[in-house]
Design an enzyme around this catalytic site. Structure first.
Site, PDB file in Angstrom:
ATOM      1  N   CYS A  78      -8.390  -2.215 -52.231  1.00  0.00           N
ATOM      2  CA  CYS A  78      -8.351  -3.598 -51.751  1.00  0.00           C
ATOM      3  C   CYS A  78      -9.771  -4.092 -51.443  1.00  0.00           C
ATOM      4  O   CYS A  78     -10.587  -4.194 -52.346  1.00  0.00           O
ATOM      5  CB  CYS A  78      -7.393  -3.730 -50.575  1.00  0.00           C
ATOM      6  SG  CYS A  78      -6.975  -5.449 -50.205  1.00  0.00           S
ATOM      7  N   HIS A 138      -2.560  -1.998 -53.449  1.00  0.00           N
ATOM      8  CA  HIS A 138      -2.452  -0.936 -52.451  1.00  0.00           C
ATOM      9  C   HIS A 138      -1.551   0.182 -52.978  1.00  0.00           C
ATOM     10  O   HIS A 138      -0.333   0.072 -52.864  1.00  0.00           O
ATOM     11  CB  HIS A 138      -1.847  -1.485 -51.158  1.00  0.00           C
ATOM     12  CG  HIS A 138      -2.754  -2.419 -50.431  1.00  0.00           C
ATOM     13  ND1 HIS A 138      -3.584  -1.999 -49.422  1.00  0.00           N
ATOM     14  CD2 HIS A 138      -2.980  -3.740 -50.576  1.00  0.00           C
ATOM     15  CE1 HIS A 138      -4.283  -3.020 -48.963  1.00  0.00           C
ATOM     16  NE2 HIS A 138      -3.930  -4.103 -49.657  1.00  0.00           N
ATOM     17  N   GLU A 155      -0.967   2.925 -51.643  1.00  0.00           N
ATOM     18  CA  GLU A 155      -0.243   3.523 -50.503  1.00  0.00           C
ATOM     19  C   GLU A 155       0.974   2.700 -50.112  1.00  0.00           C
ATOM     20  O   GLU A 155       1.798   3.144 -49.320  1.00  0.00           O
ATOM     21  CB  GLU A 155      -1.198   3.694 -49.316  1.00  0.00           C
ATOM     22  CG  GLU A 155      -1.539   2.431 -48.530  1.00  0.00           C
ATOM     23  CD  GLU A 155      -2.590   1.526 -49.181  1.00  0.00           C
ATOM     24  OE1 GLU A 155      -2.946   1.755 -50.351  1.00  0.00           O
ATOM     25  OE2 GLU A 155      -3.038   0.582 -48.507  1.00  0.00           O
TER      26      GLU A 155
END
Lengths: 259, 207
Positions: free
Chosen positions: B80, B183, B185
């Site tokens: 990001c 992202h 994650e």
């Protein structure tokens, strides 16, 4: 192409999910973490947890829930309910939530939106808004608070624009008239707000079948649709809904895990 | 194998940390340059504002840590904001960034009728055969939240692309440095797959 999001909402009281969720199998239907994992494995795009705990002593239990959810699901989730200060926001964000939503508290103290966006970024701050039809209001909808029990002087459209200006990064727009009916979302309200603001709008209230979602995501111009009962009661799975949205020509995330 | 996660006060590192822990990685979060230099791989996440991020990085000497990792050849993954500030400049606050990858971060134009931030799941196409995307089909969706995006100077620096109004670069590759705007994650099982690929990534041999 940016996809339309399917968001599942879970109400949590004293650390337990509250809706009469009916499931077969081994899922502990009272455990928000297991519920979250269940929907995660079905390919849900996002989750929302509302803390409807009555007492502030139970707040710690809820934060613990947020931490455990964060350790087990790897899609974004938002936390709302009982958020009255930047410190409350910090607690849930540090516990692992991506976003935090403010509703009644933002109506009573709009500066909390500015303060939250200033501290954590607009993308973290969600305005939750309950709106009820009211011909006396300029836009035709009045903002109500305390779960719809208390009318305010705010016009729904004006409040949405104000919240965006103050730094909200998203709006979860709940129709009090449609909520609980399972007859479909409030399309004119959703479309009006979504066309007026430059931030994503999540439609809420009234979902009963996948066609309702297709309608609010196309005609209603919503960026995402929130569901609760229609999946909690087992009438539809996440996959059922997404397949129907895909068949309706809406871009959705169908492929969510390696074969 | 130890993975260091760079802490520079740029948003929530917890989700990156929990995802790495879930994958079984030996990981730690730190703002201490020496401790971070002891890691074998570096993850460099972050959300927020480019100019304040750069200020904190410099004041903690963490910009030097990232450069050191890049020059010694150990794998680095920016996420990001971490993907934006490896470039030379950002339009956000008109700030000079790390300058490891030639190019700049620019804002999505508002006039195209697009909602900004670009928030949600979007499909990603990547450099065919890149090992960071092993086991991930072309066109898989990842989760994005951003208002600025990366514009590297050359096409060979583009790891992957997505489309919002028009095509945009959503991931950079420069030797042992990889970076994604989305992202991983928070991108479900395929996001975890990408992180797991990073944990085993051998940039020299594209393995």
């Amino acid at each position: 192409m940016l996809e339309k999001r399917l968001v599942v909402c879970l109400d949590v009281r004293d650390g337990k999910t509250t809706k009469g969720i009916k499931f077969q199998g081994n899922v502990d239907i009272g455990d928000p973490v297991e519920m979250a994992r269940f929907y995660y494995e079905q390919g849900v795009d996002e989750l929302v947890f509302y803390d409807i705990t009555a007492s502030s002593e139970q707040r710690g239990i809820f934060i613990d829930v947020v931490e455990r959810v964060a350790a087990h699901i790897f899609v974004p989730f938002c936390v709302g309910g009982g958020i009255g200060s930047v410190e409350d926001m910090r607690a849930v964000l540090l516990a692992g939530a991506e976003k935090v939503s403010v509703n009644s508290q933002a109506v009573l103290n709009p500066g909390i939106i500015d303060a939250g966006a200033g501290s954590f970024g607009a993308q973290c701050i969600v305005l939750g808004m309950d709106a009820a039809r009211d011909p006396a209001m300029k836009s035709g909808y009045r903002v109500v608070i305390n779960g719809g029990r208390t009318p305010t002087e705010k016009d729904a459209l004006a409040w949405a624009l104000e919240a965006e200006r103050r730094g909200a990064g998203e709006i979860v727009l709940n129709s009090i008239d449609a909520d609980g009916t399972q007859d479909g979302y409030e399309i004119p309200l959703t479309r009006m707000i979504s066309e007026a603001v430059g931030i994503p709008v999540v439609a809420s209230g009234g979902a009963g079948k996948p066609e309702h979602l297709a309608e609010v995501l196309s005609e209603g111009k919503a960026d995402a649709a929130l569901v609760a009962s229609m999946v909690h009661y087992g009438s539809y799975s996440i996959a059922d809904i997404k397949q129907q949205l895909d068949a309706a020509g809406l871009p959705v995330r169908l492929r969510y895990r390696p074969e | 194998m130890k993975v260091g996660v760079v802490d520079y006060d740029a948003g929530n590192l917890k989700s990156v940390q929990t995802a790495l822990a879930y994958l079984g990685a030996d990981q730690f979060v730190s703002a201490d340059p020496e401790e971070l230099l002891s890691a074998d791989r570096l993850v460099f996440p972050g959300v927020g504002d480019a100019s304040s991020a750069m200020r904190v990085l410099r004041s903690r000497g963490l910009d030097a840590v990232i450069r050191e990792f890049v020059s010694r050849g150990d794998p680095v993954l920016g996420i990001c904001l971490g993907s934006q500030i490896v470039l030379e400049r950002s339009e956000e606050g008109n700030v000079d960034c790390l300058g490891i990858v030639p190019g700049a971060s620019v804002r999505f134009p508002k006039e195209r009728g697009l909602k900004v931030p670009h928030m949600g799941w979007n499909q990603v196409s990547y450099q065919a055969g890149h090992s960071l995307f092993r086991g991930i089909p072309q066109g898989t969706s990842f989760y994005f939240v951003h208002s600025y995006y990366t514009q590297p100077l050359r096409a060979d620096l583009v790891l992957c692309e997505s489309e919002y109004g028009e095509k945009f670069c959503c991931g950079l590759i420069a030797g042992n440095l990889a970076a994604t705007q989305f992202h991983p994650e928070k991108s479900g099982e395929y996001g975890l797959k990408l992180l797991s690929n990073f944990l085993y990534w051998d940039p020299e041999r594209n393995l």
